[in-house]
Design a protein around this motif. Structure first.
Motif, short mmCIF file in Angstrom:
data_model
loop_
_atom_site.label_atom_id
_atom_site.label_comp_id
_atom_site.label_asym_id
_atom_site.label_seq_id
_atom_site.Cartn_x
_atom_site.Cartn_y
_atom_site.Cartn_z
N ARG A 132 72.45 10.43 14.00
CA ARG A 132 73.63 11.07 13.42
C ARG A 132 73.41 11.27 11.92
O ARG A 132 72.69 10.52 11.28
CB ARG A 132 74.86 10.19 13.63
CG ARG A 132 75.23 10.00 15.07
CD ARG A 132 76.46 9.10 15.17
NE ARG A 132 76.69 8.73 16.56
CZ ARG A 132 76.52 7.51 17.05
NH1 ARG A 132 76.14 6.51 16.27
NH2 ARG A 132 76.75 7.27 18.33
N ALA A 133 74.07 12.28 11.37
CA ALA A 133 73.93 12.56 9.94
C ALA A 133 74.38 11.36 9.11
O ALA A 133 73.75 11.02 8.10
CB ALA A 133 74.75 13.79 9.56
N SER A 134 75.44 10.69 9.53
CA SER A 134 75.92 9.52 8.79
C SER A 134 74.89 8.39 8.81
O SER A 134 74.70 7.68 7.81
CB SER A 134 77.25 9.03 9.35
OG SER A 134 77.13 8.70 10.72
N GLU A 135 74.19 8.22 9.93
CA GLU A 135 73.15 7.20 10.02
C GLU A 135 71.97 7.55 9.14
O GLU A 135 71.43 6.68 8.44
CB GLU A 135 72.68 7.04 11.48
CG GLU A 135 73.74 6.46 12.39
CD GLU A 135 73.39 6.56 13.86
OE1 GLU A 135 73.84 5.69 14.62
OE2 GLU A 135 72.68 7.51 14.25
N TYR B 17 72.02 9.32 6.44
CA TYR B 17 72.44 9.14 5.05
C TYR B 17 72.41 7.66 4.66
O TYR B 17 71.87 7.30 3.61
CB TYR B 17 73.85 9.72 4.86
CG TYR B 17 74.29 9.73 3.42
CD1 TYR B 17 73.82 10.71 2.54
CD2 TYR B 17 75.16 8.77 2.93
CE1 TYR B 17 74.21 10.71 1.21
CE2 TYR B 17 75.55 8.77 1.59
CZ TYR B 17 75.07 9.75 0.74
OH TYR B 17 75.45 9.74 -0.57
N LEU B 18 72.95 6.79 5.52
CA LEU B 18 72.96 5.35 5.22
C LEU B 18 71.55 4.78 5.17
O LEU B 18 71.24 3.97 4.29
CB LEU B 18 73.79 4.60 6.27
CG LEU B 18 75.30 4.82 6.20
CD1 LEU B 18 75.97 4.20 7.42
CD2 LEU B 18 75.87 4.26 4.91
N THR C 48 73.07 -1.26 6.19
CA THR C 48 73.79 -0.08 6.68
C THR C 48 74.90 -0.39 7.67
O THR C 48 75.79 0.43 7.87
CB THR C 48 72.82 0.90 7.38
OG1 THR C 48 72.25 0.24 8.52
CG2 THR C 48 71.74 1.38 6.45
#
Length: 76
Positions: A46-49, A51-52, A27
């Motif tokens: 975080r949303a990006s974290e 997701y990854l 990631t």
């Protein structure tokens, strides 16, 4: 010696026997950040974290989100 408390993410990864170092490599999330996310309740994911991490552990991001935050309810 201090007792380490795991966050919901830490518990989820531990329950599934996920290697956090491997997730970090896939990631780009630093090991320090991953450690904070899995042990410090005041560290916000975080949303990006999310997701990854979901992609790295081959889980649908919506399933991971529901697993971690499914206990939240709207105010009446």
């Amino acid at each position: 010696m201090t007792k380490t408390t795991l966050t919901d993410l830490g518990l989820y990864l531990g329950k599934r026997s996920i290697n956090k170092a491997e997730v970090c490599n896939k990631t780009g999330i630093s090991k320090t950040r991953m450690s904070r996310l899995t042990t410090q309740t005041n560290a916000f994911l975080r949303a990006s974290e999310l997701y990854l991490i979901a992609l790295a552990i081959e889980v649908d991001p919506a399933v991971l989100q529901k697993e971690l935050y499914g206990n939240l309810k709207l105010l009446k």
